[in-house]
Design a protein around this motif. Structure first.
Motif, PDB file in Angstrom:
ATOM      1  N   PHE A   5      -5.167 -31.748  64.075  1.00  0.00           N
ATOM      2  CA  PHE A   5      -4.973 -32.887  63.185  1.00  0.00           C
ATOM      3  C   PHE A   5      -6.267 -33.686  63.146  1.00  0.00           C
ATOM      4  CE2 PHE A   5      -0.759 -31.685  64.465  1.00  0.00           C
ATOM      5  CZ  PHE A   5      -0.003 -31.844  63.320  1.00  0.00           C
ATOM      6  N   LYS A   6      -6.900 -33.709  61.980  1.00  0.00           N
ATOM      7  CA  LYS A   6      -8.127 -34.486  61.791  1.00  0.00           C
ATOM      8  C   LYS A   6      -7.745 -35.793  61.112  1.00  0.00           C
ATOM      9  CE  LYS A   6     -11.419 -30.703  61.768  1.00  0.00           C
ATOM     10  NZ  LYS A   6     -12.602 -30.102  61.113  1.00  0.00           N
ATOM     11  N   ILE A   7      -7.776 -36.863  61.873  1.00  0.00           N
ATOM     12  CA  ILE A   7      -7.300 -38.154  61.395  1.00  0.00           C
ATOM     13  C   ILE A   7      -8.484 -39.081  61.141  1.00  0.00           C
ATOM     14  CG2 ILE A   7      -5.859 -40.150  61.915  1.00  0.00           C
ATOM     15  CD1 ILE A   7      -4.147 -38.380  63.669  1.00  0.00           C
ATOM     16  N   VAL A   8      -8.530 -39.638  59.931  1.00  0.00           N
ATOM     17  CA  VAL A   8      -9.585 -40.590  59.572  1.00  0.00           C
ATOM     18  C   VAL A   8      -9.229 -41.940  60.185  1.00  0.00           C
ATOM     19  CG1 VAL A   8     -10.799 -41.733  57.687  1.00  0.00           C
ATOM     20  CG2 VAL A   8     -10.074 -39.358  57.433  1.00  0.00           C
ATOM     21  N   ARG A   9     -10.102 -42.423  61.062  1.00  0.00           N
ATOM     22  CA  ARG A   9      -9.838 -43.664  61.769  1.00  0.00           C
ATOM     23  C   ARG A   9     -10.919 -44.693  61.455  1.00  0.00           C
ATOM     24  NH1 ARG A   9      -7.794 -43.187  67.776  1.00  0.00           N
ATOM     25  NH2 ARG A   9      -7.068 -45.237  67.068  1.00  0.00           N
ATOM     26  N   GLN A  10     -10.514 -45.930  61.359  1.00  0.00           N
ATOM     27  CA  GLN A  10     -11.455 -47.029  61.169  1.00  0.00           C
ATOM     28  C   GLN A  10     -10.738 -48.352  61.330  1.00  0.00           C
ATOM     29  OE1 GLN A  10     -11.774 -46.256  56.580  1.00  0.00           O
ATOM     30  NE2 GLN A  10     -12.583 -48.309  56.924  1.00  0.00           N
ATOM     31  N   THR A  20     -10.174 -35.759  66.115  1.00  0.00           N
ATOM     32  CA  THR A  20      -9.358 -34.547  66.095  1.00  0.00           C
ATOM     33  C   THR A  20      -8.422 -34.499  67.294  1.00  0.00           C
ATOM     34  OG1 THR A  20     -11.122 -33.341  64.965  1.00  0.00           O
ATOM     35  CG2 THR A  20      -9.408 -32.027  66.010  1.00  0.00           C
ATOM     36  N   TYR A  21      -7.171 -34.137  67.012  1.00  0.00           N
ATOM     37  CA  TYR A  21      -6.162 -33.973  68.050  1.00  0.00           C
ATOM     38  C   TYR A  21      -5.510 -32.602  67.874  1.00  0.00           C
ATOM     39  CZ  TYR A  21      -6.554 -39.086  68.028  1.00  0.00           C
ATOM     40  OH  TYR A  21      -7.020 -40.372  68.053  1.00  0.00           O
ATOM     41  N   GLN A  22      -5.208 -31.935  68.977  1.00  0.00           N
ATOM     42  CA  GLN A  22      -4.567 -30.624  68.920  1.00  0.00           C
ATOM     43  C   GLN A  22      -3.166 -30.721  69.508  1.00  0.00           C
ATOM     44  OE1 GLN A  22      -7.017 -27.367  70.134  1.00  0.00           O
ATOM     45  NE2 GLN A  22      -5.310 -25.964  70.456  1.00  0.00           N
ATOM     46  N   LEU A  23      -2.187 -30.141  68.760  1.00  0.00           N
ATOM     47  CA  LEU A  23      -0.793 -30.178  69.202  1.00  0.00           C
ATOM     48  C   LEU A  23      -0.169 -28.801  69.092  1.00  0.00           C
ATOM     49  CD1 LEU A  23       0.832 -33.380  67.604  1.00  0.00           C
ATOM     50  CD2 LEU A  23       0.253 -33.029  70.014  1.00  0.00           C
ATOM     51  N   ASP A  24       0.794 -28.533  69.950  1.00  0.00           N
ATOM     52  CA  ASP A  24       1.632 -27.349  69.836  1.00  0.00           C
ATOM     53  C   ASP A  24       2.892 -27.780  69.100  1.00  0.00           C
ATOM     54  OD1 ASP A  24       2.810 -24.905  70.056  1.00  0.00           O
ATOM     55  OD2 ASP A  24       3.267 -25.065  72.201  1.00  0.00           O
ATOM     56  N   VAL A  25       3.075 -27.298  67.872  1.00  0.00           N
ATOM     57  CA  VAL A  25       4.156 -27.801  67.019  1.00  0.00           C
ATOM     58  C   VAL A  25       4.990 -26.659  66.468  1.00  0.00           C
ATOM     59  CG1 VAL A  25       2.796 -29.817  66.346  1.00  0.00           C
ATOM     60  CG2 VAL A  25       2.716 -27.758  64.940  1.00  0.00           C
ATOM     61  N   GLU A  26       6.133 -27.017  65.899  1.00  0.00           N
ATOM     62  CA  GLU A  26       6.994 -26.079  65.187  1.00  0.00           C
ATOM     63  C   GLU A  26       6.789 -26.264  63.685  1.00  0.00           C
ATOM     64  OE1 GLU A  26       8.826 -23.768  66.548  1.00  0.00           O
ATOM     65  OE2 GLU A  26       8.319 -24.414  68.589  1.00  0.00           O
ATOM     66  N   GLN A  42      -1.157 -38.705  73.507  1.00  0.00           N
ATOM     67  CA  GLN A  42      -2.610 -38.538  73.591  1.00  0.00           C
ATOM     68  C   GLN A  42      -3.410 -39.820  73.363  1.00  0.00           C
ATOM     69  OE1 GLN A  42      -4.285 -35.150  71.529  1.00  0.00           O
ATOM     70  NE2 GLN A  42      -2.353 -34.005  71.597  1.00  0.00           N
ATOM     71  N   ASP A  43      -3.011 -40.641  72.397  1.00  0.00           N
ATOM     72  CA  ASP A  43      -3.835 -41.803  72.040  1.00  0.00           C
ATOM     73  C   ASP A  43      -2.951 -42.939  71.535  1.00  0.00           C
ATOM     74  OD1 ASP A  43      -5.700 -43.611  71.139  1.00  0.00           O
ATOM     75  OD2 ASP A  43      -6.940 -42.154  70.100  1.00  0.00           O
TER      76      ASP A  43
END
Length: 368
Positions: A5-10, A20-26, A42-43
């Motif tokens: 997941f590439k999340i635009v933060r500001q 970037t965050y990595q998850l194990d998802v369905e 994670q955050d």
């Protein structure tokens, strides 16, 4: 499955950055489910809006892979499939272009391969999430929607029944009368249409598709007694329906099928029915366009600008404003000296007349 997941933060005082965050998802997990896990696991500093989680409140609207959508409605499997479909379509288009290039230039013996799929075999899928557009960012995926709400308030989206003066009873509607309000009444004010609106991006005075969809509900509601004054308000050149560029983005991203562009078009029809070509340049533009197409099957470019901007030679300032463009067009050979009607002029004319006749009958029919 693993997903990046590439999340635009500001924040208000910093520029945007991608984290970037990595998850194990369905595959059935929603984007909102994943954002919750990122925040909880994670955050904890990640900021986003949410509430009902059931496509009702509209709080979790954000840009998911470049389009505004509800995080509680979009799931991982469907989003990855959408990205792959877009990639395949791009590959096919590029392949056709390459084949044409190869035919035209036989010296090209080998062409580079097609671009990779959105999710290449063995690669970890990526989903980019950003805040909505056309609104200032407060923090991360949270935006300031004050102008969004102010624009909604500007169209006065409340039924007025002051003329009836019967406060002791409710105003009942038949099922047919209520059915005319269903689409516009389904708007949950998520902001997706406003986020993608090209007109809002270039014209801060435009109230936006969400406001005009609600405005149409007031025009169509037979309990309201302010239709004429409403239409005058929605007819404003810089803020009303004529600022819409008909880009269709509002219809394509609406999660509830409200189709704001269609509602804007219906408001235009109501205004045009009540106005002549001297009411405003916007109205004259529409009426002249239809008249010219009706006469010749397509637009006579020699007359169009003069009739619309120059107001049939009545507007001297408007005519003078056409000078530079007209001179350049003539100089570059882009101004036709003659006009030839299209071969299907009779068919075009008959279609326009048939539609106009149907619209006339519809407007004269009493609302039940």
């Amino acid at each position: 499955m693993q997903v990046l997941f590439k999340i635009v933060r500001q924040s208000q005082n910093t520029g945007p950055r991608i984290q970037t965050y990595q998850l194990d998802v369905e595959p059935g997990n929603t984007i909102l489910d994943c954002l919750n896990r990122i925040k909880w696991e994670q955050d904890g500093t990640l900021a986003f809006r949410k509430n009902c989680r059931n496509t009702i409140c509209g709080s979790c609207s954000m840009r998911i892979n470049g389009r505004s959508a509800l995080a509680c409605k979009e799931n991982i499997g469907a989003e990855i499939a959408r990205l792959n479909q877009i990639s395949e379509q791009s590959t096919e288009t590029e392949s056709v272009s390459r084949d044409r290039e190869k035919t035209e230039n036989s010296a090209l013996n080998a062409l580079p391969g097609a671009p990779p799929r959105a999710t290449a075999p063995g690669a970890i899928p990526e989903i980019t999430i950003a805040p909505m557009g056309n609104m200032p960012v407060v923090k991360d995926l949270v935006v300031d929607m004050q102008r969004f709400w102010n624009n909604l308030e500007a169209v006065d989206p409340y039924v007025s029944n002051s003329a009836r003066k019967i406060p002791e009873r409710e105003f009942l509607q038949t099922p047919e009368e209520r059915s005319r309000l269903e689409e516009s009444g389904n708007c949950i004010l998520c902001g997706a249409c406003y986020s993608e609106c090209n007109a809002v991006e270039v014209n801060p005075n435009f109230v936006g598709p969400h406001a005009l969809a609600k405005a149409y509900r007031m025009v169509e509601d037979d309990r309201d007694d302010q239709t004429e004054s409403r239409l005058q308000n929605y007819n404003q050149a810089n803020s009303g329906v004529w600022s819409c560029t008909r880009c269709f983005y509002c219809n394509s991203v609406c999660p509830m099928g409200v189709e704001p562009l269609d509602k804007i078009g219906k408001i235009k029809d109501e205004i045009l029915e009540r106005s002549d070509d001297q009411a405003s340049r916007s109205i004259r533009h529409r009426k002249v366009l239809i008249d010219l197409v009706k006469k010749g099957g397509w637009v006579d470019e020699r007359k169009f600008a003069v009739m619309v901007v120059g107001n049939f030679f009545r507007d001297i300032k408007g005519l003078l404003s056409l000078g530079p463009v007209g001179f350049q067009s003539i100089k570059r050979g882009k101004m036709p000296l003659t006009f030839e009607a299209s071969e299907g002029t009779k068919e075009v004319r008959s279609l326009i007349e048939a539609v106009q006749e149907l619209e006339s009958k519809s407007s004269k029919a009493p609302k039940k």
